[in-house]
Design a protein around this motif. Structure first.
Motif, mmCIF file in Angstrom:
data_model
loop_
_atom_site.group_PDB
_atom_site.id
_atom_site.type_symbol
_atom_site.label_atom_id
_atom_site.label_comp_id
_atom_site.label_asym_id
_atom_site.label_seq_id
_atom_site.Cartn_x
_atom_site.Cartn_y
_atom_site.Cartn_z
ATOM 1 N N MET A 6 -1.829 -4.205 13.947
ATOM 2 C CA MET A 6 -0.732 -3.740 14.774
ATOM 3 C C MET A 6 0.508 -3.495 13.918
ATOM 4 S SD MET A 6 -1.629 -3.131 17.768
ATOM 5 C CE MET A 6 0.029 -2.874 18.426
ATOM 6 N N ALA A 7 0.695 -4.320 12.883
ATOM 7 C CA ALA A 7 1.825 -4.109 11.975
ATOM 8 C C ALA A 7 1.700 -2.766 11.278
ATOM 9 C CB ALA A 7 1.884 -5.238 10.946
ATOM 10 N N LEU A 8 0.481 -2.405 10.895
ATOM 11 C CA LEU A 8 0.278 -1.106 10.253
ATOM 12 C C LEU A 8 0.544 0.020 11.234
ATOM 13 C CD1 LEU A 8 -0.597 0.670 7.913
ATOM 14 C CD2 LEU A 8 -2.947 0.434 8.712
ATOM 15 N N ASP A 161 8.066 1.487 2.890
ATOM 16 C CA ASP A 161 7.808 0.119 3.352
ATOM 17 C C ASP A 161 6.347 -0.211 3.094
ATOM 18 O OD1 ASP A 161 8.302 -2.367 4.332
ATOM 19 O OD2 ASP A 161 8.816 -1.740 6.367
ATOM 20 N N ALA A 162 6.026 -1.479 3.215
ATOM 21 C CA ALA A 162 4.664 -1.933 2.921
ATOM 22 C C ALA A 162 4.292 -3.093 3.825
ATOM 23 C CB ALA A 162 4.550 -2.355 1.461
ATOM 24 N N THR A 163 3.003 -3.268 3.997
ATOM 25 C CA THR A 163 2.466 -4.433 4.683
ATOM 26 C C THR A 163 1.142 -4.767 4.015
ATOM 27 O OG1 THR A 163 1.951 -5.390 6.862
ATOM 28 C CG2 THR A 163 1.152 -3.161 6.442
ATOM 29 N N TYR A 164 0.554 -5.876 4.401
ATOM 30 C CA TYR A 164 -0.739 -6.273 3.846
ATOM 31 C C TYR A 164 -1.770 -6.358 4.961
ATOM 32 C CZ TYR A 164 0.953 -7.179 -0.863
ATOM 33 O OH TYR A 164 1.475 -7.009 -2.122
ATOM 34 N N LEU A 165 -2.954 -5.825 4.686
ATOM 35 C CA LEU A 165 -4.051 -5.859 5.642
ATOM 36 C C LEU A 165 -5.260 -6.549 5.033
ATOM 37 C CD1 LEU A 165 -4.176 -2.276 7.206
ATOM 38 C CD2 LEU A 165 -3.184 -4.337 8.189
ATOM 39 N N LYS A 166 -6.041 -7.178 5.889
ATOM 40 C CA LYS A 166 -7.330 -7.724 5.471
ATOM 41 C C LYS A 166 -8.378 -6.625 5.665
ATOM 42 C CE LYS A 166 -6.196 -12.081 4.617
ATOM 43 N NZ LYS A 166 -4.753 -12.000 4.856
ATOM 44 N N VAL A 167 -9.061 -6.236 4.594
ATOM 45 C CA VAL A 167 -10.076 -5.191 4.674
ATOM 46 C C VAL A 167 -11.370 -5.689 4.047
ATOM 47 C CG1 VAL A 167 -8.357 -3.337 4.607
ATOM 48 C CG2 VAL A 167 -9.374 -4.132 2.493
ATOM 49 N N ARG A 168 -12.468 -5.060 4.437
ATOM 50 C CA ARG A 168 -13.780 -5.441 3.915
ATOM 51 C C ARG A 168 -14.118 -4.577 2.710
ATOM 52 N NH1 ARG A 168 -17.899 -8.254 6.192
ATOM 53 N NH2 ARG A 168 -16.763 -8.282 8.161
ATOM 54 N N GLU A 169 -14.396 -5.204 1.576
ATOM 55 C CA GLU A 169 -14.774 -4.497 0.356
ATOM 56 C C GLU A 169 -15.954 -5.207 -0.292
ATOM 57 O OE1 GLU A 169 -11.570 -3.999 -2.369
ATOM 58 O OE2 GLU A 169 -10.501 -2.557 -1.125
ATOM 59 N N ALA A 177 -2.546 -4.109 -0.146
ATOM 60 C CA ALA A 177 -1.220 -3.605 0.180
ATOM 61 C C ALA A 177 -1.343 -2.193 0.736
ATOM 62 C CB ALA A 177 -0.339 -3.596 -1.065
ATOM 63 N N VAL A 178 -0.654 -1.935 1.837
ATOM 64 C CA VAL A 178 -0.615 -0.596 2.421
ATOM 65 C C VAL A 178 0.835 -0.140 2.421
ATOM 66 C CG1 VAL A 178 -1.126 0.832 4.432
ATOM 67 C CG2 VAL A 178 -2.549 -1.163 3.912
ATOM 68 N N ILE A 179 1.120 0.973 1.743
ATOM 69 C CA ILE A 179 2.488 1.467 1.677
ATOM 70 C C ILE A 179 2.598 2.785 2.428
ATOM 71 C CG2 ILE A 179 3.073 0.268 -0.443
ATOM 72 C CD1 ILE A 179 2.546 2.770 -2.004
ATOM 73 N N VAL A 180 3.734 2.979 3.056
ATOM 74 C CA VAL A 180 3.978 4.155 3.882
ATOM 75 C C VAL A 180 5.291 4.794 3.461
ATOM 76 C CG1 VAL A 180 4.339 5.003 6.233
ATOM 77 C CG2 VAL A 180 2.744 3.135 5.821
ATOM 78 N N ALA A 181 5.289 6.116 3.361
ATOM 79 C CA ALA A 181 6.508 6.865 3.042
ATOM 80 C C ALA A 181 6.876 7.743 4.235
ATOM 81 C CB ALA A 181 6.289 7.732 1.806
ATOM 82 N N VAL A 182 8.112 7.611 4.684
ATOM 83 C CA VAL A 182 8.656 8.442 5.754
ATOM 84 C C VAL A 182 9.910 9.097 5.199
ATOM 85 C CG1 VAL A 182 9.565 8.487 8.116
ATOM 86 C CG2 VAL A 182 7.822 6.819 7.494
ATOM 87 N N VAL A 195 0.442 7.739 2.980
ATOM 88 C CA VAL A 195 0.004 6.354 3.110
ATOM 89 C C VAL A 195 -0.940 6.080 1.947
ATOM 90 C CG1 VAL A 195 -1.201 4.653 4.541
ATOM 91 C CG2 VAL A 195 0.125 6.478 5.630
ATOM 92 N N ALA A 196 -0.809 4.913 1.332
ATOM 93 C CA ALA A 196 -1.702 4.566 0.223
ATOM 94 C C ALA A 196 -1.994 3.074 0.256
ATOM 95 C CB ALA A 196 -1.072 4.946 -1.115
ATOM 96 N N THR A 197 -3.131 2.687 -0.326
ATOM 97 C CA THR A 197 -3.503 1.279 -0.389
ATOM 98 C C THR A 197 -3.780 0.880 -1.828
ATOM 99 O OG1 THR A 197 -5.864 1.751 -0.087
ATOM 100 C CG2 THR A 197 -4.560 1.386 1.899
ATOM 101 N N GLY A 198 -3.554 -0.379 -2.137
ATOM 102 C CA GLY A 198 -3.813 -0.911 -3.465
ATOM 103 C C GLY A 198 -3.892 -2.417 -3.425
ATOM 104 N N PRO A 199 -4.269 -3.045 -4.522
ATOM 105 C CA PRO A 199 -4.421 -4.502 -4.532
ATOM 106 C C PRO A 199 -3.095 -5.249 -4.425
ATOM 107 C CG PRO A 199 -4.755 -3.598 -6.728
ATOM 108 C CD PRO A 199 -4.696 -2.426 -5.801
ATOM 109 N N SER A 200 -1.995 -4.613 -4.825
ATOM 110 C CA SER A 200 -0.692 -5.279 -4.766
ATOM 111 C C SER A 200 0.409 -4.235 -4.846
ATOM 112 C CB SER A 200 -0.530 -6.275 -5.925
ATOM 113 O OG SER A 200 -0.411 -5.578 -7.155
ATOM 114 N N GLU A 201 1.662 -4.693 -4.654
ATOM 115 C CA GLU A 201 2.808 -3.795 -4.746
ATOM 116 C C GLU A 201 3.357 -3.745 -6.172
ATOM 117 O OE1 GLU A 201 5.719 -3.829 -1.350
ATOM 118 O OE2 GLU A 201 4.679 -5.713 -0.941
ATOM 119 N N ALA A 202 2.500 -3.584 -7.147
ATOM 120 C CA ALA A 202 2.943 -3.521 -8.540
ATOM 121 C C ALA A 202 3.673 -2.205 -8.801
ATOM 122 C CB ALA A 202 1.736 -3.644 -9.472
#
Length: 334
Positions: A6-8, A161-169, A177-182, A195-202
């Motif tokens: 829901m946060a995403l 902005d960014a949030t973190y999601l639990k995903v199956r890999e 980490a899921v980042i969004v640009a508006v 929108v992009a995903t990665g292991p961290s906000e490095a």
């Protein structure tokens, strides 16, 4: 749906003129109704077939209240009998499964597991697995086309902005980490750009993401509105050479954490007087006055304010930044 999903959903839709998730839900609902109506009538819309059992009879409108907002449906009518879409039937979890599918398309593509969940949620009278798979593939395609579209014109304000999601890999549940640009263009229109995903906000993650936006045509960025993340700041400076505006929503939240719980309402009211000023000089003067007043009993809060003033008031250097419209563009209240 889990809280992080829901946060995403909120993150993707935050302040965007185009309601992306609702648009995809409406598209999915239309496809589902057409497939189910074809099963009920025995033939595709407009097709001449000896197997047709009943004729269509136009459409009726009905509002569908979803987690992504209200959608007006055009439900097919039949000359004999009635038709109710499977996702509207009581006790069905189809809407929840549909939202999960749409979100997954934005994050990392739709998985087989989500297709299976949607098939199960549709029930025995719904779509077949192959039909659901085709629908999910169409959603994936539409989302990918949107997130890779060329960007035209200048976009002076970029919000990240960014949030973190639990995903199956690989059979494991991991945090991503899921980042969004508006962004806001020169006409004041807001759009989700990527929108992009990665292991961290490095920093490298942010840099790659921002460069991908630049490669698609993002230009004219003057102000980057984001949290106080060192990697993000460095990446934005390197790619766009733009001024950093610290997100006021996040800053207020951090500032109030330094105040006693019983005094936070009063402290919040004091802090808001800063942003009511019409000029940057007045805002800076009010900032200093509030910081000094709070410092008497809350020294850490005073020091926190001293360190953040330039970042939080950066937007006031821009023409028209004190007008109601510009405040709304830059504040990004969530």
């Amino acid at each position: 749906m889990t809280d992080d999903r829901m946060a995403l959903l909120e993150l993707i839709e935050k302040q965007a003129d185009v309601d992306l998730v609702r648009e995809m839900l409406a598209f999915a609902a239309e496809r589902i109704m057409e497939v189910e109506t074809e099963v009920r009538t025995g033939a595709a819309k407009g097709a001449r077939s000896p197997f047709r059992e009943v004729q269509r009879n136009g459409y009726r409108e009905r509002d569908w209240d979803t987690r992504a907002g209200r959608i007006t449906l055009e439900i097919p009518k039949l000359r004999k009998g009635s038709y109710l879409p499977s996702f509207l039937e009581p006790r069905r979890t189809a809407e929840k499964a549909l939202v999960a599918v749409v979100q997954e398309a934005y994050v990392h593509g739709i998985s087989t597991r989500s297709v299976d969940d949607l098939v199960k949620a549709m029930g025995a009278g719904g779509m077949s697995k192959s039909q659901v798979s085709r629908l999910c593939a169409e959603i994936d395609e539409r989302v990918n086309a949107f997130l890779s579209r060329p960007l035209e014109g200048a976009w002076p304000y970029l919000w990240l902005d960014a949030t973190y999601l639990k995903v199956r890999e690989g059979g494991r549940i991991v945090s991503r980490a899921v980042i969004v640009a508006v962004a806001v263009n020169e006409d004041g229109k807001r759009e989700v750009l990527g929108v992009a995903t990665g292991p961290s906000e490095a920093e490298t993650f942010w840099t790659d993401f921002l460069r991908s936006l630049a490669d698609r045509g993002l230009r004219g960025v003057k102000l980057v509105i984001a949290d106080d993340h060192k990697g993000l700041r460095a990446a934005a400076r390197r790619v766009f050479n733009a001024t950093h505006q610290r997100c006021r929503v996040h800053w207020m939240r951090n500032a109030l954490a330094h105040a006693p719980a019983k005094q936070r309402t009063a402290v919040a009211a004091m802090l808001k007087t800063i942003f009511a000023q019409e000029t940057k000089a007045d805002a800076e003067a009010q900032w200093d006055a509030v910081a000094d007043a709070l410092r008497e009993k809350q020294d850490k809060l005073g020091a926190f304010m001293d360190a953040a003033r330039d970042d939080v008031l950066a937007y006031m250097d821009f023409p028209g930044s004190t007008g109601p419209r510009s405040r709304a563009l830059i504040r990004w209240n969530g």
